[in-house]
Design an enzyme around this catalytic site. Structure first.
Site, PDB file in Angstrom:
ATOM      1  N   GLY A 148       0.672  -0.868  -0.394  1.00 37.65           N
ATOM      2  CA  GLY A 148      -0.537   0.154   0.258  1.00 37.65           C
ATOM      3  C   GLY A 148       1.158   1.457   0.248  1.00 37.65           C
ATOM      4  O   GLY A 148       2.243   1.381   0.550  1.00 37.65           O
ATOM      5  N   CYS A 149       0.432   2.001  -0.592  1.00 39.14           N
ATOM      6  CA  CYS A 149       1.547   4.054  -0.553  1.00 39.14           C
ATOM      7  C   CYS A 149       1.621   4.341   0.933  1.00 39.14           C
ATOM      8  O   CYS A 149       2.334   4.801   0.664  1.00 39.14           O
ATOM      9  CB  CYS A 149       0.382   4.407  -1.849  1.00 39.14           C
ATOM     10  SG  CYS A 149      -0.894   5.174  -1.112  1.00 39.14           S
ATOM     11  N   ASN A 150       0.605   3.850   1.379  1.00 34.58           N
ATOM     12  CA  ASN A 150       0.556   4.447   3.143  1.00 34.58           C
ATOM     13  C   ASN A 150       1.546   4.074   3.458  1.00 34.58           C
ATOM     14  O   ASN A 150       2.319   4.195   4.353  1.00 34.58           O
ATOM     15  CB  ASN A 150      -0.685   4.946   3.206  1.00 34.58           C
ATOM     16  CG  ASN A 150      -1.812   5.789   3.177  1.00 34.58           C
ATOM     17  OD1 ASN A 150      -1.301   6.215   2.169  1.00 34.58           O
ATOM     18  ND2 ASN A 150      -2.759   5.785   3.033  1.00 34.58           N
TER      19      ASN A 150
END
Length: 342
Positions: A148-150
């Site tokens: 996930g980017c976060n």
């Protein structure tokens, strides 16, 4: 001979970003692009910024001849990806950009995504795709699950510190701001300009955001015991970018020294001089992470700030970095383009 590449879900933001990056890649050729509602259209009509490229038309997945493909980027929505990848030839290399194979424990997947995993054999095979920390496993993998980017942003700030025992594991706060493209391209009322612009709001508050599953998995494995961070994301009225402000208990100088040492040889991770902090405007469109460390006014407290582009290093750039390794190419190929400024 160039590597033959297919992109499933090419009509979304991450699909378009993959096309942008692959357009100048010297050893990869896009031979198939899939879409659902936009099948039958040209990529240039769906994304006019790509109209100068000679690309195959968008088709349904079942129209693709996968025997002529070396590697697939799967940029499909969560939950649908499992059955699609399960139906692909078992010798086909796959880089998955969804969340469907990130969590190793099927029970954890059901907890965070609200439904049972339907391809647990593949889940056991998948390698977690944070390149800088799983490079050898990715190089040998058939199926890689991009992060996930976060989750990637928080891990770049914290992994070396947790591994080195430099921070209090029970006192970690990740306050994160993210651009709206991270929510995907499907129309949503809360993403309308009038609803989003001129304001910022928190979401996934109180420990319910799905990327916490990745933090729990990765940080606990590093520490050898359960680690649960506090994490609150906020939606910015901006198209791209993530800025994570991470509050930790530990010596700021030692933290900066450890990050500098850990990332010294990493081409895509830049640790700024002590006391300097990064901005999303300096990583826009690039596959780079900028990290800064600042001491708090209270002793033995530090602030670590991480910035990256959610569509590039947080997603499609990371995916291409992994594909380069899987196909025996130099990891940086096609990814050293400078960020766009201003």
């Amino acid at each position: 001979m160039p590597h033959k590449i297919a992109i499933l879900g090419a009509s979304g933001y991450t699909g378009a970003e993959l096309v942008r990056l692959l357009a100048t890649h010297p050893t990869m050729e896009i031979v198939a692009l899939s879409a659902d509602r936009k099948a039958g259209q040209d990529m240039g009509s769906v994304f006019p910024h790509l109209r100068h490229l000679d690309l195959p038309a968008l088709v349904k997945i079942d129209e693709i001849d996968f025997s002529a493909v070396d590697l697939v980027f799967c940029a499909l929505p969560h939950a649908t990806t499992q059955s699609v990848i399960n139906s692909l030839p078992r010798d086909l290399k796959v880089v998955d950009l969804s969340a469907d194979f990130r969590l190793r424990d099927p029970a954890a997947y059901q907890k965070w995504y609200g439904q049972p995993h339907v391809a647990t054999e593949l889940q056991a095979e998948a390698v977690y795709g944070l390149t800088e920390f799983y490079r050898d496993e990715i190089r040998a993998a058939r199926l890689v699950a991009c992060t996930g980017c976060n989750a990637a942003t928080g891990q770049f700030a914290l992994r070396p510190l947790i591994a080195a025992g430099l921070v209090d594991l029970d006192d970690i706060i990740i306050d994160l701001k993210t651009g709206v493209s991270g929510a995907g391209r499907s129309p949503k009322e809360n993403l309308l300009h009038a609803e989003l612009s001129e304001g910022t709001h928190a979401y996934g508050v109180g420990g319910v955001h799905r990327h916490l599953g990745e933090f729990d998995q990765e940080f606990s494995a590093l520490a050898g015991r359960k680690v649960e961070v506090q994490f609150t994301p906020h939606l910015l009225p901006a198209n791209r970018g993530i800025l994570a402000t991470v509050y930790v208990k530990g010596d700021p100088a030692a933290i900066h020294a450890e990050l500098t040492s850990a990332y010294e040889a990493e081409p895509f991770v830049q640790v700024l001089p002590f006391g300097t902090h990064p901005s999303t405007r300096h990583v826009r469109g690039g596959n780079f992470v900028h990290l800064g460390v600042v001491g708090d006014r209270r002793p033995d407290r530090a602030i670590v700030i991480a910035a990256l582009d959610n569509l590039t290093k947080g997603s499609s750039g990371q995916a291409l970095q992994n594909a380069n390794l899987m196909l025996g190419e130099e990891e940086t190929t096609g990814l050293m383009l400078a960020p766009v400024f201003p």
